[in-house]
Design an enzyme around this catalytic site. Structure first.
Site, short mmCIF file in Angstrom:
data_model
loop_
_atom_site.label_atom_id
_atom_site.label_comp_id
_atom_site.label_asym_id
_atom_site.label_seq_id
_atom_site.Cartn_x
_atom_site.Cartn_y
_atom_site.Cartn_z
N ARG A 70 0.84 -1.19 0.00
CA ARG A 70 0.00 0.00 0.00
C ARG A 70 0.88 1.24 0.00
O ARG A 70 1.99 1.23 0.51
CB ARG A 70 -0.92 0.02 1.23
N TYR A 198 -1.56 -3.57 -6.74
CA TYR A 198 -1.42 -4.23 -5.44
C TYR A 198 -2.76 -4.24 -4.68
O TYR A 198 -3.48 -3.24 -4.67
CB TYR A 198 -0.36 -3.50 -4.59
N LYS A 207 -9.69 -2.21 1.46
CA LYS A 207 -9.36 -1.08 2.31
C LYS A 207 -10.15 0.18 1.90
O LYS A 207 -10.60 0.94 2.75
CB LYS A 207 -7.87 -0.77 2.24
N HIS A 227 -10.73 -2.31 11.41
CA HIS A 227 -9.64 -3.17 10.91
C HIS A 227 -9.46 -4.31 11.91
O HIS A 227 -8.48 -4.35 12.66
CB HIS A 227 -8.38 -2.31 10.82
N SER A 249 -1.51 -3.80 10.27
CA SER A 249 -1.21 -4.69 9.15
C SER A 249 0.01 -5.56 9.45
O SER A 249 0.99 -5.07 10.02
CB SER A 249 -0.91 -3.85 7.91
N CYS A 251 0.53 -7.94 11.55
CA CYS A 251 0.82 -8.22 12.96
C CYS A 251 0.10 -9.48 13.43
O CYS A 251 -0.12 -9.66 14.63
CB CYS A 251 0.42 -7.05 13.84
N ASP A 276 -9.56 -9.64 8.70
CA ASP A 276 -9.03 -8.30 8.45
C ASP A 276 -10.01 -7.17 8.77
O ASP A 276 -9.60 -6.14 9.26
CB ASP A 276 -8.60 -8.19 6.98
N ARG A 365 1.88 -12.18 -0.86
CA ARG A 365 0.53 -12.44 -0.38
C ARG A 365 -0.09 -13.68 -1.00
O ARG A 365 0.28 -14.08 -2.10
CB ARG A 365 -0.36 -11.24 -0.74
#
Ligand code: OXD
Ligand code: MN
Length: 583
Positions: A70, A198, A207, A227, A249, A251, A276, A365
């Protein structure tokens, strides 16, 4: 196919006039359509089939090397007033943003197909769901949206019935970072993104819609777009508690959402609702309920193995799109921490050479449908969502923050969420490892002024008296040599168990200025190689460090000026006062 909804048809026509595609294709969302897209992308080199023996229907996409995360510095909230966007966002006026984007989109789809993707964020028949339409010129985006959302004909039907949808326009443009922008127009319920393929920049349902636009919409409609992962924890007596947990993000939200209970906790089961994003609504009885707007996972690959996350490891062995991982000589995907095989080619497709850095990109990813997950919860499609027992906020902190602590009340809980700090990770372009404030793990995702957002959180207290308890967690405490003090992963269930016991008023706790902490031995450490002293460190308040932390947070709040709710200031002052009394 076209649509009966004039507003949608006119918008598609106007985008086509501007972007000049060769073709227009309306996505139906069928499996056949997905298979055709995969075939087409395999033929044109966008995807490479992986070894179909170990990885049936798995494919690899290697992105442009400048397009791997991002881009927060190129992401804007374009509200009429700058104050509305707040210091937590980059702001541009809607006029300036539209003028810039119109120029960039002019002719951008020449020689390409314009795909129209109607999608529904949330179960297709849930009153809590919201719909959108993404226009894109990327078949990779269409395939990812198929795995991540309920998209196609059923969503279009709902959109035609409701007449209201979020408009998302995306083009990969020329992938030049100089011509890359992710613009949000919350007042117009629209998004425009150019120059990146992406996930977080291009899968606009995620997002851009489900967090930035939805958080703005949620404020006006009285709900929350967060989130957060959503996990169901079933105890051996068959009772399931649902917990929603916000972590920045990369974590470990995906790991926590689908953890495998440790052997010392037989009979416990985990059900994944989401990894998420959570949309939280109060129902008619005042119970907070959650739905996951997504229906798939776009997860970080490195570190995923049979020990850290067996569910994820298993689910990415079939029907998965990998992005920016490495490959073995026998064409299997490979990543750091996989613990099986050796890399032969890196994430740029070059022969692997350790001198060039990691074989897989640190932010590589996987994209998979949620139904691939062995711990998939049948309630994922429940229109009424699941009742939430506890809300949890966490960050990645080597020092200061204990393993777990409970807020004294709702206002204190909102304060705990607002004061989260965390080390930056590879999920966004930036200085990895630096600590930054990331309130509610929403810094890159809140579509309006954080001050007003905290006020909105606080307002829930006036609407019900059955709000869930709020907790803080930190799995990432380290000793002076950098060793993690807590084993994390599946063992985190031991902490979730304490949280549930607290929700059910089954265990006591120690009152401290920062909240309630576990009493000695309250967290079961059976079978763990962890000393009583380490547990004491993990479950106590370091008064000196916390005093500094609390003072830093006061300075941070000052940045939001008159938008800061008085209740947060009072919480900060109370914690300062009580810490001082302990010194
Ligand atoms: C994500 C992120 O991709 O938070 O989920 O960056
Ligand atoms: Mn995320």
């Amino acid at each position: 196919m076209t649509t009966k909804l004039p507003a949608l048809q006119e918008w598609v026509n106007s985008v086509a006039r501007l972007t000049q595609p060769d073709d227009i294709y309306w996505c139906t969302g069928t499996d056949t359509e997905y298979a055709q897209l995969i075939e087409q992308m395999t033929a044109d080199g966008t995807l490479r089939p992986l070894n179909q023996d170990g990885y049936p229907n798995c494919h690899l996409h290697l992105s442009n090397p400048t397009d791997v995360a991002r881009v927060e510095h190129l992401t804007f909230i374009c509200t009429k007033s700058e104050e509305e966007a707040g210091p937590n966002n980059n702001w541009m006026s809607p006029e300036a943003a539209h003028a810039k984007m119109d120029t960039l989109f002019e002719g951008a789809m020449r020689g390409r197909t314009l795909y129209v993707i109607p999608y529904c964020m949330g179960p297709i028949d849930s009153p809590y769901s919201r719909c959108g339409v993404e226009i894109t010129d990327s078949a990779y985006v269409v395939a990812n949206m198929k795995l991540m959302t309920r998209m196609g004909s059923a969503a279009l039907l709902r959109i035609e019935k409701e007449g209201k949808f979020v408009k998302g326009l995306h083009s990969t443009g020329d992938l030049d970072p100089e011509r890359r922008f992710i613009m949000h127009f919350p007042e117009e319920l629209s998004i425009q993104s150019i120059g990146s393929g992406y996930g977080g920049n291009a899968l606009l349902g995620k997002k851009c819609h489900a967090l930035r636009i939805a958080s703005y919409q949620a404020r006006t409609e009285g709900w929350l777009a967060e989130h957060m992962l959503i996990v169901g924890v079933e105890s051996p007596d068959g009772q399931t508690h649902y917990i929603a947990c916000a972590l920045p993000s990369a974590c470990g939200k995906t790991n926590l959402a689908m953890l495998i209970p440790p052997e010392s906790m037989p009979g416990w089961k985990i059900w994944t609702l989401g990894d998420d994003i959570a949309w939280l609504h109060l129902d008619d009885e005042g119970q907070l309920r959650a739905i996951n707007p997504e229906s798939g996972y776009f997860g970080v690959v490195p570190g995923t193995n049979e020990k850290t996350n067996k569910n994820a490891f298993d689910m990415i062995h079939h029907d998965t799109i990998f992005t920016n991982v490495a490959r073995t000589a026998d064409n299997k995907p490979w990543w750091e921490g996989k613990n099986i095989g050796e890399p032969a080619y890196d994430w740029q497709g070059k022969e692997y050479d350790s001198a060039n850095g990691p074989a897989a990109h640190p932010n590589s990813r996987f994209t998979v449908a949620a139904t691939n997950n062995p711990s998939y919860s049948e309630l994922c499609e429940a229109p009424e969502g699941v009742p939430i027992s506890a809300l949890v906020f966490g960050g990645r902190r080597a020092t200061v923050t204990p393993l777990v602590y409970e807020a004294k009340d709702w206002q204190h809980g909102v304060f705990i969420g607002a004061s989260v700090g965390s080390k930056l990770t590879a999920a966004a372009v930036g200085e990895v490892g630096k600590i930054r404030r990331d309130p509610m793990a929403m810094l890159p995702f809140c579509g309006y002024n954080f001050g007003d957002y905290w006020e909105h959180w606080l307002s829930f207290e006036q609407r019900t008296n059955t709000l869930p308890k709020i907790f803080g967690v930190n799995w990432f405490r380290q000793d002076e040599d950098g060793n993690f003090l807590w084993p994390g992963f599946g063992e985190n269930l031991r902490v979730l168990r304490w949280i549930i016991d607290r929700c059910e008023n089954r265990v006591g706790a120690t009152a401290t200025p920062i909240g309630y902490l576990p009493e000695e031995d309250a967290i079961d450490t059976r079978d763990l190689d962890i000393s009583a002293e380490t547990m004491r460190v993990l479950t106590s308040v370091d008064v000196e460090h916390w005093t500094t932390e609390n003072a830093h947070f006061a300075e941070y709040l000052d940045g939001y000026g008159k938008h800061v709710p008085q209740a947060l200031r009072e919480q900060q002052q109370r914690v300062a006062r009580e810490l001082e009394e302990l010194q």
